[in-house]
Scaffold this motif. Structure first.
Motif, short mmCIF file in Angstrom:
data_model
loop_
_atom_site.label_atom_id
_atom_site.label_comp_id
_atom_site.label_asym_id
_atom_site.label_seq_id
_atom_site.Cartn_x
_atom_site.Cartn_y
_atom_site.Cartn_z
N VAL A 51 0.85 -1.21 0.00
CA VAL A 51 0.00 0.00 0.00
C VAL A 51 0.88 1.25 0.00
CG1 VAL A 51 -1.75 1.31 1.24
CG2 VAL A 51 -1.87 -1.18 1.20
N ARG A 52 1.89 1.26 0.85
CA ARG A 52 2.76 2.43 0.94
C ARG A 52 3.51 2.67 -0.37
NH1 ARG A 52 6.60 1.81 5.73
NH2 ARG A 52 7.06 3.99 5.24
N ALA A 53 3.93 1.59 -1.05
CA ALA A 53 4.61 1.73 -2.33
C ALA A 53 3.67 2.33 -3.38
CB ALA A 53 5.14 0.38 -2.81
N LEU A 54 2.41 1.87 -3.38
CA LEU A 54 1.42 2.44 -4.29
C LEU A 54 1.23 3.92 -4.01
CD1 LEU A 54 -0.98 2.41 -6.28
CD2 LEU A 54 -2.41 1.58 -4.40
N TYR A 55 1.11 4.28 -2.76
CA TYR A 55 0.90 5.69 -2.42
C TYR A 55 2.10 6.56 -2.79
CZ TYR A 55 -3.34 4.40 0.19
OH TYR A 55 -4.60 3.95 0.55
N ARG A 56 3.30 6.00 -2.71
CA ARG A 56 4.48 6.77 -3.14
C ARG A 56 4.43 6.99 -4.65
NH1 ARG A 56 7.05 4.04 1.12
NH2 ARG A 56 7.60 2.23 -0.15
N LEU A 57 3.96 5.99 -5.38
CA LEU A 57 3.89 6.12 -6.84
C LEU A 57 2.93 7.23 -7.26
CD1 LEU A 57 4.69 5.00 -9.65
CD2 LEU A 57 2.77 3.41 -9.45
N ARG A 60 2.27 12.53 -6.10
CA ARG A 60 2.08 13.85 -6.70
C ARG A 60 0.61 14.14 -6.99
NH1 ARG A 60 6.32 16.67 -9.09
NH2 ARG A 60 8.38 15.80 -8.63
N ARG A 61 -0.20 13.10 -7.10
CA ARG A 61 -1.62 13.31 -7.36
C ARG A 61 -2.37 13.68 -6.08
NH1 ARG A 61 -5.43 15.10 -8.08
NH2 ARG A 61 -7.25 14.65 -9.39
N ALA A 62 -1.91 13.17 -4.95
CA ALA A 62 -2.58 13.44 -3.67
C ALA A 62 -1.51 13.53 -2.57
CB ALA A 62 -3.58 12.34 -3.37
N PRO A 63 -0.71 14.59 -2.57
CA PRO A 63 0.45 14.67 -1.65
C PRO A 63 0.08 14.65 -0.17
CG PRO A 63 0.08 16.76 -2.79
CD PRO A 63 -0.76 15.75 -3.47
N GLU A 64 -0.97 15.37 0.21
CA GLU A 64 -1.36 15.40 1.63
C GLU A 64 -1.87 14.03 2.07
OE1 GLU A 64 -4.00 18.57 2.58
OE2 GLU A 64 -2.68 20.13 1.80
N PHE A 65 -2.67 13.41 1.23
CA PHE A 65 -3.17 12.07 1.54
C PHE A 65 -2.00 11.10 1.68
CE2 PHE A 65 -4.19 7.85 -0.10
CZ PHE A 65 -5.26 7.48 0.69
N GLN A 66 -1.05 11.15 0.76
CA GLN A 66 0.09 10.24 0.81
C GLN A 66 0.90 10.41 2.07
OE1 GLN A 66 3.65 10.95 0.35
NE2 GLN A 66 4.13 8.77 0.56
N ARG A 67 1.18 11.66 2.44
CA ARG A 67 1.97 11.90 3.65
C ARG A 67 1.24 11.39 4.89
NH1 ARG A 67 3.43 16.76 0.95
NH2 ARG A 67 1.67 17.88 1.86
N ARG A 68 -0.03 11.70 4.98
CA ARG A 68 -0.80 11.30 6.16
C ARG A 68 -0.91 9.78 6.27
NH1 ARG A 68 -5.16 13.46 4.78
NH2 ARG A 68 -6.29 11.59 4.13
N GLU A 69 -1.26 9.13 5.16
CA GLU A 69 -1.44 7.69 5.20
C GLU A 69 -0.13 6.94 5.33
OE1 GLU A 69 -4.52 6.22 5.57
OE2 GLU A 69 -4.85 8.37 5.90
N ASN A 70 0.92 7.46 4.72
CA ASN A 70 2.22 6.83 4.87
C ASN A 70 2.66 6.86 6.33
OD1 ASN A 70 4.81 5.73 3.64
ND2 ASN A 70 5.60 7.55 4.66
N ASP A 71 2.47 7.99 6.99
CA ASP A 71 2.83 8.10 8.41
C ASP A 71 1.99 7.13 9.25
OD1 ASP A 71 4.64 10.06 7.79
OD2 ASP A 71 3.39 11.73 8.46
N ARG A 72 0.70 7.07 8.96
CA ARG A 72 -0.20 6.20 9.71
C ARG A 72 0.23 4.73 9.59
NH1 ARG A 72 -6.05 6.53 10.25
NH2 ARG A 72 -6.20 7.92 8.44
N LEU A 73 0.47 4.30 8.36
CA LEU A 73 0.79 2.89 8.12
C LEU A 73 2.22 2.54 8.55
CD1 LEU A 73 -0.96 2.52 4.65
CD2 LEU A 73 -1.77 1.68 6.86
N ARG A 74 3.14 3.49 8.41
CA ARG A 74 4.51 3.24 8.86
C ARG A 74 4.56 3.03 10.36
NH1 ARG A 74 6.97 7.93 7.63
NH2 ARG A 74 6.54 8.68 9.74
N GLU A 75 3.90 3.90 11.11
CA GLU A 75 3.92 3.77 12.56
C GLU A 75 3.23 2.48 13.01
OE1 GLU A 75 5.69 5.65 14.59
OE2 GLU A 75 6.37 6.53 12.71
N MET A 76 2.15 2.12 12.33
CA MET A 76 1.47 0.88 12.67
C MET A 76 2.38 -0.32 12.44
SD MET A 76 -0.16 -1.89 11.12
CE MET A 76 -1.10 -1.50 9.66
N ALA A 77 3.08 -0.34 11.31
CA ALA A 77 3.98 -1.46 11.00
C ALA A 77 5.11 -1.56 12.02
CB ALA A 77 4.53 -1.30 9.59
#
Length: 302
Positions: A51-57, A60-77
């Motif tokens: 999921v995080r790899a997809l969001y990085r790809l 640029r289409r949704a930068p705020e969403f990517q940053r927020r969700e990447n942080d959420r999922l990274r901390e959970m992992a």
């Protein structure tokens, strides 16, 4: 649906479907646990990485969403990484045992595997809140699904092609820089960064493989081999650190010395293999490769 973005489908629908599938698989792994909680955690973390790899790809289409969700999922992992890291050391010791250069070394490494297994089991018993962590991780995945459903990634074909061009170029540049740093400084941190970029390469080729199936699949496989080699190198680095930090595990025997000798030898081999493979995987100029991806995406959708 498999882990791919199809060029003949609506981009917004594809992103939602791929991300939702991986999050739902993570939830199922943590909930169903057909092979136990430990394996469930391992599988869930794999789906989260995708999921995080997809969001990085698509960042640029949704930068705020990517940053927020990447942080959420990274901390959970991260909350689920403890026992998995201990298991990775056991897998590293198995690899050392399989590649032993003498009977005495093989015997010592077999004993060390038992020691590391006992260490993992003690950590598992001590981590009494793993069940709570798994439940919290499941809740986090549900929250991530809700955030995904509320997000929009609508994009025209040319806009999407441009998005992939920019993302591909950025990933390629970062990979080139990481590889250069590995040549300059052979430290674990540099190789860890190279492994992250290699994982992006592997997963991004999987996501866009429909635009040129044979070539993209071949590159995907080579990148996965690189990820595995780098993972082995890094696990051996961690095993070396544990050996230094917890010498009591070896009870004054010469097994520790044999282990360190084996680690140094196999790390040198893994480092050489990783650098050679990385030079091949990241041989193309990032700008030129990114333009090719842009063109292929446009052509595949015609």
């Amino acid at each position: 649906m498999s882990y791919r973005i199809r060029p003949d489908k609506a981009f917004d629908d594809e992103v939602h479907a791929v991300a939702a599938q991986q999050l739902e698989k993570a939830i199922a792994a943590l909930t169903d646990r057909p092979q136990g909680l430990h394996e469930a955690v391992h599988r869930a973390r794999k789906h989260i990485k995708r999921v995080r790899a997809l969001y990085r790809l698509i960042a640029r289409r949704a930068p705020e969403f990517q940053r927020r969700e990447n942080d959420r999922l990274r901390e959970m992992a991260r909350t689920l990484s403890g026992v998995r890291d201990a298991t990775a050391l056991i897998e590293a010791s198995h690899y050392l045992h399989e590649t032993a250069t003498s009977r005495d070394e093989a015997r010592a490494l077999a004993r060390i595997t038992k020691v590391l297994t006992a260490r993992r089991d003690r950590l598992l018993e001590a981590e009494t809140n793993l069940e709570d962590k798994a439940k919290a991780a499941t809740a986090t995945c549900h929250d991530a699904l809700e955030a995904l459903r509320a997000a929009s990634f609508e994009s025209g074909r040319r806009e999407t092609a441009r998005l992939f061009q920019k993302s591909w170029q950025r990933t390629g540049r970062k990979a080139k820089a990481a590889l250069s740093e590995c040549h300059a400084e052979a430290h674990a941190d540099q190789f860890h960064d190279l492994r992250k970029r290699s994982q992006d390469c592997w997963m991004h080729h999987a996501l866009l493989r429909d635009i040129w199936p044979a070539a993209m699949h071949a590159k995907q496989l080579e990148a996965k081999v690189l990820v595995d080699i780098l993972g082995r190198y890094l696990d051996l680095s961690i095993l070396s650190e544990v050996t230094d930090r917890e010498p009591h595990l070896f009870d004054g025997s010469d097994d520790r010395a044999r282990l360190l000798e084996a680690i140094i030898s196999r790390q040198q081999t893994a480092r050489q293999e990783a650098l050679a493979k990385a030079r091949w995987v990241f041989a193309d100029d990032p700008e030129r490769e990114a333009r090719t991806i842009q063109r292929l995406w446009l052509e595949a959708g015609d």
